[in-house]
Design an enzyme around this catalytic site. Sequence first.
Site: not given
Length: 501
Positions: A25, A293-295
Amino acid sequence: MSTLFFSVSPPSPSFPPQSHFKSFKHLSPLKTTLKRPLFSTTTRSSLHVDPLESDPPLPPSVRTFWKWLAEEGVVSSTCPVRPAYVPEGLGLVARRDIAQDEVVVKVPRRLWINPDTVAASEIGYLCTDLKPWVAVSLFLVREKMRGNSPWRFYMDILPERTDSTLYWSEEELAEIKGTLLLRMTREMKEHVESQYDKVKEEIISQHEQLFPSSITLDGFLWAFSMLRSRAFSHLRGQLVMLPLVDLINHSASITREDNAEEINGPAGLFSWDLLFCLKSTMPVKEGEQVFIQYGLKKSNADLALYYGFVEPNVNRDSYTFTFNISESDPFHREKLDIAAANDLGETAYFDTFMDRPLPPAILPYLRLVALQETDAVLLEPVYRKSIWKTLESSVSHVNEELVCKMVIDACESALSGYYTTVEQDKKLIQEGNLGYKLEIAVRVRLGEKRVLQQIGGIFKEKEAQLDKLEYYHERRLKELGLVGEEGETYCQPKKDSLPTL
């Protein structure tokens, strides 16, 4: 911004130290996602060559890790991805063209590291009363120090540290003076330290036979940072670390978070297990890096704290406002009950983002906090069922004026805590040549100030319009039919406005 507290150089000819690897991440915010293959391709698919072929060559630890995964049935000659050097450090690269939503990695449950893994381990009975993250952190650092750990090949490829602000020096932290990120970083480190002290006193020192090597605070912080930066939590609501899966990097160009699923399937030559499946959320060409996508809801402060990077994207600019119901408030008990009934507490946190609507609950909560004796009738039990809906609109001139003052004062107070202005930070970014961490600091503090200026401006405009707003007593008179079309009021409601029985 979450209220929870938490330029890569090209690879040198020889393998860089582990500290040069970016944690799972992690994405350099200033580098655009590569659109061309990372490695030259030929008509012969790379599935038919050594999956770890690289220039410069990958280290022995990665090769041993891949061999272990092969023996465990996680990878095979047809695996569509492989570890490789990428601009972020280490990542997953496509060995062939990959379709959108295609599963690229499957990891069986026996190789997951999560609270269930800890419970089933040798120290499981000691961890029953620990918070899940504490238990997993203790397990991780213990496994790292055990020479015969079944996860030792995985532990060997984990970085020694991340670029998270948890590892910044005091000089580096000085660049985020006044930011929420600085407060979050210090509070998180203090929390980790307090949990370590508790674990050391109550578990480690009492069971030295299970912890033959000294587990230090630095080691415990390492485990925590690995968990925070590498674990998935999408599916079961609990943090789970997954060998190989956590090599995948983040890209701002990915706008979907549905990158994983769990299925029952073959997990080895003669075994069947629950599998964690990582999917590619977009098509990927052979030789290109696979991203996720991490968030989408994470702010730049979150990204800096958890992973050690930010995005040059104003949508990530955020500020978390904190308001509370004062204990000295004469209606403290009543207000607290109403807040609790609407999933809020004596202290409430509201994440506000640049160019986004205000959090839905912020105005009702602030109006509740600001209620004074002139509006105290709304706190009576007879109004309890409807008061939150009432608070969704302006209550009175006095109440709304106090709400505006609270927000404007909060913005101005926060802005006074930074040692640079918005203009100065913009100039620093425009001039460029900032170091990696300094750029993170400048973008985070600039983003917070932008949001504070924007929210302060909104409430100053609102304050100027107070005389034009419609307040509760006016709405109530209209509901009772005591206001005419021209705004005149009646002593008795019109007959056709009376409620029917």
